[in-house]
Write a protein that holds these residues in place. Structure first.
Motif, PDB file in Angstrom:
ATOM      1  N   ARG A 396      45.830  45.070  36.128  1.00 11.65           N
ATOM      2  CA  ARG A 396      46.430  44.669  37.399  1.00 11.65           C
ATOM      3  C   ARG A 396      46.520  45.855  38.342  1.00 11.65           C
ATOM      4  O   ARG A 396      46.494  45.697  39.551  1.00 11.65           O
ATOM      5  CB  ARG A 396      47.815  44.069  37.169  1.00 11.65           C
ATOM      6  CG  ARG A 396      48.267  43.244  38.335  1.00 11.65           C
ATOM      7  CD  ARG A 396      49.651  42.731  38.135  1.00 11.65           C
ATOM      8  NE  ARG A 396      50.564  43.807  37.806  1.00 11.65           N
ATOM      9  CZ  ARG A 396      51.838  43.615  37.500  1.00 11.65           C
ATOM     10  NH1 ARG A 396      52.319  42.407  37.446  1.00 11.65           N
ATOM     11  NH2 ARG A 396      52.619  44.621  37.236  1.00 11.65           N
ATOM     12  N   GLY A 397      46.613  47.065  37.761  1.00 13.07           N
ATOM     13  CA  GLY A 397      46.657  48.265  38.586  1.00 13.07           C
ATOM     14  C   GLY A 397      45.478  48.353  39.542  1.00 13.07           C
ATOM     15  O   GLY A 397      45.617  48.865  40.650  1.00 13.07           O
ATOM     16  N   VAL A 398      44.315  47.852  39.112  1.00 10.38           N
ATOM     17  CA  VAL A 398      43.169  47.856  40.011  1.00 10.38           C
ATOM     18  C   VAL A 398      42.942  46.475  40.606  1.00 10.38           C
ATOM     19  O   VAL A 398      41.912  46.213  41.221  1.00 10.38           O
ATOM     20  CB  VAL A 398      41.879  48.341  39.314  1.00 10.38           C
ATOM     21  CG1 VAL A 398      41.973  49.811  39.025  1.00 10.38           C
ATOM     22  CG2 VAL A 398      41.603  47.564  38.052  1.00 10.38           C
ATOM     23  N   GLY A 399      43.919  45.591  40.425  1.00  5.38           N
ATOM     24  CA  GLY A 399      43.812  44.276  41.050  1.00  5.38           C
ATOM     25  C   GLY A 399      43.027  43.270  40.244  1.00  5.38           C
ATOM     26  O   GLY A 399      42.595  42.261  40.764  1.00  5.38           O
ATOM     27  N   LEU A 400      42.836  43.549  38.957  1.00  6.47           N
ATOM     28  CA  LEU A 400      42.089  42.603  38.132  1.00  6.47           C
ATOM     29  C   LEU A 400      43.026  41.884  37.161  1.00  6.47           C
ATOM     30  O   LEU A 400      44.181  42.241  37.001  1.00  6.47           O
ATOM     31  CB  LEU A 400      40.994  43.318  37.347  1.00  6.47           C
ATOM     32  CG  LEU A 400      39.851  43.874  38.185  1.00  6.47           C
ATOM     33  CD1 LEU A 400      38.902  44.647  37.312  1.00  6.47           C
ATOM     34  CD2 LEU A 400      39.115  42.752  38.888  1.00  6.47           C
ATOM     35  N   HIS A 401      42.482  40.910  36.510  1.00  7.74           N
ATOM     36  CA  HIS A 401      43.212  40.034  35.616  1.00  7.74           C
ATOM     37  C   HIS A 401      43.044  40.544  34.188  1.00  7.74           C
ATOM     38  O   HIS A 401      42.016  41.122  33.860  1.00  7.74           O
ATOM     39  CB  HIS A 401      42.581  38.651  35.751  1.00  7.74           C
ATOM     40  CG  HIS A 401      43.438  37.544  35.250  1.00  7.74           C
ATOM     41  ND1 HIS A 401      43.621  37.325  33.921  1.00  7.74           N
ATOM     42  CD2 HIS A 401      44.161  36.603  35.891  1.00  7.74           C
ATOM     43  CE1 HIS A 401      44.420  36.284  33.779  1.00  7.74           C
ATOM     44  NE2 HIS A 401      44.756  35.831  34.963  1.00  7.74           N
ATOM     45  N   LEU A 436      31.196  41.908  40.087  1.00 16.45           N
ATOM     46  CA  LEU A 436      30.565  42.983  40.860  1.00 16.45           C
ATOM     47  C   LEU A 436      30.700  44.353  40.193  1.00 16.45           C
ATOM     48  O   LEU A 436      29.903  45.241  40.456  1.00 16.45           O
ATOM     49  CB  LEU A 436      31.146  43.027  42.278  1.00 16.45           C
ATOM     50  CG  LEU A 436      30.729  41.863  43.187  1.00 16.45           C
ATOM     51  CD1 LEU A 436      31.427  41.957  44.534  1.00 16.45           C
ATOM     52  CD2 LEU A 436      29.221  41.839  43.392  1.00 16.45           C
ATOM     53  N   ILE A 437      31.716  44.543  39.354  1.00 18.63           N
ATOM     54  CA  ILE A 437      31.842  45.852  38.719  1.00 18.63           C
ATOM     55  C   ILE A 437      31.308  45.859  37.283  1.00 18.63           C
ATOM     56  O   ILE A 437      31.146  46.923  36.697  1.00 18.63           O
ATOM     57  CB  ILE A 437      33.297  46.377  38.727  1.00 18.63           C
ATOM     58  CG1 ILE A 437      34.211  45.453  37.950  1.00 18.63           C
ATOM     59  CG2 ILE A 437      33.779  46.614  40.135  1.00 18.63           C
ATOM     60  CD1 ILE A 437      35.509  46.107  37.561  1.00 18.63           C
ATOM     61  N   VAL A 487      37.413  52.514  40.746  1.00 20.50           N
ATOM     62  CA  VAL A 487      37.526  52.817  42.174  1.00 20.50           C
ATOM     63  C   VAL A 487      36.964  51.664  43.007  1.00 20.50           C
ATOM     64  O   VAL A 487      37.595  51.189  43.959  1.00 20.50           O
ATOM     65  CB  VAL A 487      36.792  54.135  42.501  1.00 20.50           C
ATOM     66  CG1 VAL A 487      36.765  54.369  44.001  1.00 20.50           C
ATOM     67  CG2 VAL A 487      37.458  55.301  41.786  1.00 20.50           C
ATOM     68  N   VAL A 488      35.777  51.185  42.615  1.00 25.77           N
ATOM     69  CA  VAL A 488      35.153  50.106  43.374  1.00 25.77           C
ATOM     70  C   VAL A 488      36.014  48.837  43.325  1.00 25.77           C
ATOM     71  O   VAL A 488      36.205  48.175  44.338  1.00 25.77           O
ATOM     72  CB  VAL A 488      33.732  49.821  42.846  1.00 25.77           C
ATOM     73  CG1 VAL A 488      33.174  48.544  43.450  1.00 25.77           C
ATOM     74  CG2 VAL A 488      32.811  50.992  43.163  1.00 25.77           C
ATOM     75  N   ALA A 489      36.552  48.535  42.138  1.00 29.38           N
ATOM     76  CA  ALA A 489      37.397  47.342  42.018  1.00 29.38           C
ATOM     77  C   ALA A 489      38.586  47.460  42.959  1.00 29.38           C
ATOM     78  O   ALA A 489      38.936  46.508  43.664  1.00 29.38           O
ATOM     79  CB  ALA A 489      37.883  47.179  40.577  1.00 29.38           C
ATOM     80  N   TRP A 490      39.178  48.635  42.988  1.00 34.02           N
ATOM     81  CA  TRP A 490      40.350  48.839  43.851  1.00 34.02           C
ATOM     82  C   TRP A 490      39.954  48.635  45.314  1.00 34.02           C
ATOM     83  O   TRP A 490      40.633  47.939  46.063  1.00 34.02           O
ATOM     84  CB  TRP A 490      40.917  50.253  43.637  1.00 34.02           C
ATOM     85  CG  TRP A 490      42.252  50.431  44.272  1.00 34.02           C
ATOM     86  CD1 TRP A 490      43.473  50.173  43.707  1.00 34.02           C
ATOM     87  CD2 TRP A 490      42.516  50.888  45.609  1.00 34.02           C
ATOM     88  NE1 TRP A 490      44.466  50.441  44.597  1.00 34.02           N
ATOM     89  CE2 TRP A 490      43.918  50.883  45.772  1.00 34.02           C
ATOM     90  CE3 TRP A 490      41.708  51.298  46.673  1.00 34.02           C
ATOM     91  CZ2 TRP A 490      44.537  51.269  46.961  1.00 34.02           C
ATOM     92  CZ3 TRP A 490      42.314  51.679  47.860  1.00 34.02           C
ATOM     93  CH2 TRP A 490      43.720  51.664  47.998  1.00 34.02           C
ATOM     94  N   LYS A 498      40.257  40.840  49.397  1.00 32.74           N
ATOM     95  CA  LYS A 498      41.703  41.031  49.465  1.00 32.74           C
ATOM     96  C   LYS A 498      42.429  39.763  49.017  1.00 32.74           C
ATOM     97  O   LYS A 498      42.178  38.671  49.504  1.00 32.74           O
ATOM     98  CB  LYS A 498      42.096  41.359  50.901  1.00 32.74           C
ATOM     99  CG  LYS A 498      43.415  42.063  51.025  1.00 32.74           C
ATOM    100  CD  LYS A 498      43.593  42.508  52.479  1.00 32.74           C
ATOM    101  CE  LYS A 498      44.982  43.006  52.740  1.00 32.74           C
ATOM    102  NZ  LYS A 498      45.232  44.315  52.198  1.00 32.74           N
ATOM    103  N   ALA A 499      43.313  39.927  48.069  1.00 36.32           N
ATOM    104  CA  ALA A 499      44.100  38.797  47.572  1.00 36.32           C
ATOM    105  C   ALA A 499      45.286  39.374  46.818  1.00 36.32           C
ATOM    106  O   ALA A 499      45.207  40.496  46.307  1.00 36.32           O
ATOM    107  CB  ALA A 499      43.261  37.923  46.644  1.00 36.32           C
TER     108      ALA A 499
END
Lengths: 739, 101
Positions: A396-401, A436-437, A487-490, A498-499
């Motif tokens: 979640r720190g990089v915005g992923l599940h 994408l990553i 980095v790319v995920a962030w 953005k979500a």
């Protein structure tokens, strides 16, 4: 048992007599982890096939099920696991479309078999209430009965059946107990009409439902669906009525939409209250005791690292033996074919295009099989959800599940199954970010490149006298991919995707001993899907690449003597002095291999290499490496065989063959300086970590995202990152005085 | 309408009142690990709240917080007769009332 309004009988319900003359279609529905797969395998045995639903990569599993020896076997469609018919993920959407007959490829099922986990009745029955509302003939297969008995839960199947109003058949897939009864119940259910939904809403909401029925909804179920589902009816009058009803309800209670959900569960509690006996054990069970260790604050992460280490070890070392065997077998096959066919273009196409192409696909099979063996094992046992639970906070720190963890881990073997595995992520933006990553994870196809570079320049080089630089470099490449991915995920999650951070509502299923049969079936179907899906692309590209390297052909096939002159001529034409080149050429100018080298130089691929040279020179690469790079955009590992051809050492070499390593070390630039230096090698490795050089990945992303936009974006942005990183590596290294 | 249904409705009514007035009502993320409780309300809206309710977290459902993940989030909760992982932010939208021990 009351229902306020009776639905009219369904027009498309098959008549009992007609059922014997045509093939029945039975759909298997159920919650994830309910034991659906075991039942499907037990019912169909090996008579199953896996395909894709059009446009999406949701697997479509179908098999043949002999309901009765006298009848043709029925088509059994295994639906993706789902908790509810109100679709949240693609899987659930597909399942709903099949159940409601909206999927063109699959006729609406004659009977739906709902698999219900006896140890987790209440939540499993939620789907059953919705299936009852959908109005198809329904039979409940009660799974995990043995486990329920062991935990002293006694379920009265007959009582449950009469409370639900549909047949309930207890099943133990392992011992095939109950399968015949299930077949009989399904046959008997053909053409039947399940009872209407038995639960009721508050008087106020029921009044609105009645009003909608009066306003033109064809049944009570339709009226309910109109009122509470996301979709509004197309008919403008009905739509207006629904909107007015919703406005009235939400005026008095903002949480009005929760009513059917609560009502369904209240009805379920009523049903199970009468049918389940035995102590409802609230003390921690064995699963919770295992979890005391597995998800422990301290031991949990350690165990996770250990599990990952074993999976990696398997993919990277256990798989190499069968991979070598496959590689050699196809090499031998190619040689044999060449020996028995006349020399010419057709033979070249068959050997270099088709056989090498098929071999290039199949060589990944051991890794794919092993990876899916572990994935199936971890998923079947229940560990996979725990892994997601452990890493969710990090992801979640990089915005992923947390669910992105497994697809990304799989991508270390191959991005293709990894990208395929993202379909469990419900939110499309999170899913896209993961896709994408995923190619940044160093997949197995990069290994030959790393191996060749390290073998050529870093064997026996040690840091501080004992740390092998090769191992250090290898690790750095993996880390580089991970860091860039983070980095790319962030960035993606803060810009175009953005979500808010994705929600996590994840079942932690009870631990179960994985069924070997299920694991083997998974391996079989997954690897077949890979061969078919990736295979067609890789084979096509392989043939295309062969053509690029074969045409245009010189009008007269050069004899060995004249050939060297031709090569020199070619180099003069392109403004290169051939001094450095002629040494290895004469040294190895023995017939075929030298021919190939010359042919390659004048081919389209060779010319492309020359065109590219000014562009890639700042990265430390010359035109020969350029040819390798061009070829590697089909599949990374092809750079090894391409370099073998460029350096005239024959193409049946691999990353560890001494002749290729020697050729790489000895390759010279036109000015006589070595073409490859350790710095060039590192620059090349960095490029391979970051560039999306894999046609199969592009093809899979195209399928997954249903557009060319995202795969093209992925190739472009990864290429930019790879170029910049390689540039910085090479130029920075030179500034620091490295070579 | 059956007796059980009426009884359940009464229980939910009582629980609802407890949610607004009773001192025992807390949000699920504040529930001490190991304490048995009952859901009184799901206050969220949208897909997450719907998914939570589909998974059985509806008013009246028995819940118990088992533990939190090593980094403090997400939570593992026992709902009805299975285990569910959810983030603290989602657990905050669920009101519960503790059972008398």
């Amino acid at each position: 048992m009351s229902s306020i309004l009776e639905s009219p009988p369904q027009a498309d319900a098959p008549a009992g007599a007609g059922a014997e003359t045509r093939q029945l279609v039975v759909a298997l529905a159920g919650n994830p982890n309910a034991g659906k797969t075991s039942i499907f395998n037990a019912l169909t045995g090996l008579r199953q096939k896996v395909a894709n639903y059009p446009g999406v990569t949701v697997e479509r599993k179908e098999g043949l099920w002999t309901l009765d020896a006298e009848l043709p076997p029925a088509r059994l469609v295994d639906l993706p696991g789902l908790y509810s018919l109100d679709a949240a993920s693609i899987d659930e959407e597909i399942a709903r479309d099949i159940l409601t007959g909206r999927m063109e490829e699959v006729p609406a099922p004659d009977v739906v078999v709902a698999v219900v986990d006896a140890t987790n009745l209440e939540r499993n029955l939620y789907l059953v209430t919705q299936l009852l509302e959908a109005g198809r003939p329904l039979v409940v297969a009660l799974s995990m009965v043995d486990l329920a008995e062991r935990s002293k839960l006694e379920i009265d199947a007959d009582g449950l059946s009469s409370a639900l109003g549909i047949p309930v058949v207890p099943i133990t897939a392992k011992t095939k107990r109950g399968l015949d009864e299930l077949a009989r119940a399904v046959l008997a259910a053909v053409g039947s009409k399940p009872p209407c939904a038995l639960w009721r809403l508050s008087p106020k909401a029921e009044a609105e439902v009645r009003r909608l029925y009066a306003a033109g909804a064809p049944s009570r179920e339709e009226a309910l669906r109109d009122l509470y589902s996301d979709e509004l009816p197309a008919d403008p009058e009905r739509r207006a009525a629904v909107e007015a009803a919703r406005a009235r309800l939400s005026g008095s209670d903002p949480q009005w939409w929760q009513e059917p959900l609560t009502a369904r569960y209240r009805w379920i509690e009523e049903v199970t209250g009468g049918a389940v006996r035995g102590v409802k054990d609230e003390r921690p069970g064995s699963t919770e005791r295992i979890d005391r260790f597995v998800t422990h604050r301290f031991f949990g992460p350690i165990l996770l690292l250990l599990v990952m280490a074993v999976v990696f070890q398997a993919i990277f070392s256990w798989a190499t033996l069968p991979m070598d065997l496959i590689d050699r077998a196809f090499g031998a096959l190619g040689e044999a074919v060449r020996a028995h066919m006349p020399v010419g273009l057709l033979t070249d196409l068959v050997v270099d295009g088709v056989i090498a192409g098929v071999g290039g696909v199949l060589v990944f099979l051991p890794q794919i099989l092993l990876l899916f063996f572990f994935i199936a094992l971890l998923e079947d046992s229940g560990y996979m959800s725990r892994a997601a639970f452990l890493v969710d906070r990090l992801m979640r720190g990089v915005g992923l599940h947390g669910k992105a963890f497994m697809p990304l881990l799989s991508s270390f073997a191959c991005a293709i199954p990894g990208i395929m595995a993202t379909r469990t992520i419900e939110n499309p933006k999170d899913r896209l970010a993961t896709i994408l990553i995923a190619p940044f994870m160093s997949c197995s196809a990069r290994l030959p490149v790393y191996t060749l570079m390290i073998a050529a320049f870093f064997t026996d080089v040690r840091l501080f006298g004992f740390v092998p630089v090769g191992v250090l470099l290898m690790l750095s490449m993996y880390l580089l991919g991970i860091v860039v991915a983070i980095v790319v995920a962030w960035i993606l999650k803060h810009t175009i995707l953005k979500a808010p951070p994705p929600p996590l509502v994840l079942e932690l299923p009870p631990y179960r001993v994985p069924s070997l049969v299920n694991v083997l079936y998974t391996m079989r179907t997954r690897s077949w899907l890979f061969v078919k899906r990736a295979g067609t692309v890789i084979l096509t590209i392989s043939i295309l690449l062969w053509a690029l390297m074969t045409f245009p052909r010189s009008a007269v096939k050069p004899v060995p003597d004249a050939q060297e002159g031709a090569a020199v001529q070619e180099m003069r034409e392109t403004g290169l002095e051939g001094k450095g080149e002629s040494a290895p050429l004469t040294a190895k100018a023995e017939g075929d291999t030298a021919d190939e080298g010359a042919q390659l130089q004048q081919s389209y691929a060779g010319r492309l290499g020359h065109v590219l040279e000014p562009l890639i020179a700042p990265l430390g690469f010359d035109w020969k490496m350029g040819i390798g790079l061009v070829a590697s955009f089909a599949a990374r590992e092809t750079i090894v065989s391409t370099l073998s051809i460029v350096y005239n050492v024959g193409k049946d070499t691999n990353a560890e063959s001494p002749s290729l390593i020697e050729a790489v070390r000895n390759a010279k630039r036109p000015d006589g300086s070595p073409a490859w230096t350790p710095l060039v090698a590192v620059s090349m490795m960095v490029f391979f970590v970051l560039a999306c050089q894999c046609m199969s990945t592009v093809a899979v992303v195209r399928r997954e995202t249903n557009s060319w936009r995202w795969p093209l974006f992925m190739v472009a942005y990864m290429l930019v990152i790879a170029y910049v990183a390689s540039f910085v590596t090479y130029q920075g290294g030179k500034l620091l005085g490295l070579s | 309408m059956s007796l059980a249904y009426a009884a359940a409705e009464q229980i939910v009514e009582v629980l609802k009142r407890a949610d607004t007035a009773g001192p025992a009502a807390v949000s699920l993320d504040a529930l001490e690990a190991g304490r048995h409780a009952r859901v009184t309300a799901v206050r969220g809206s949208g897909a997450v709240a719907r998914r939570l309710m589909e998974m059985g977290v509806v008013p009246g459902a028995p819940v118990r917080v088992v533990k939190s993940a090593p980094l403090g989030d997400p939570l593992e909760v026992r709902v009805r007769s299975y285990h569910l992982a959810l983030r603290r932010s989602e657990a905050q939208t669920v009101s519960v009332v503790m059972n008398d021990e």
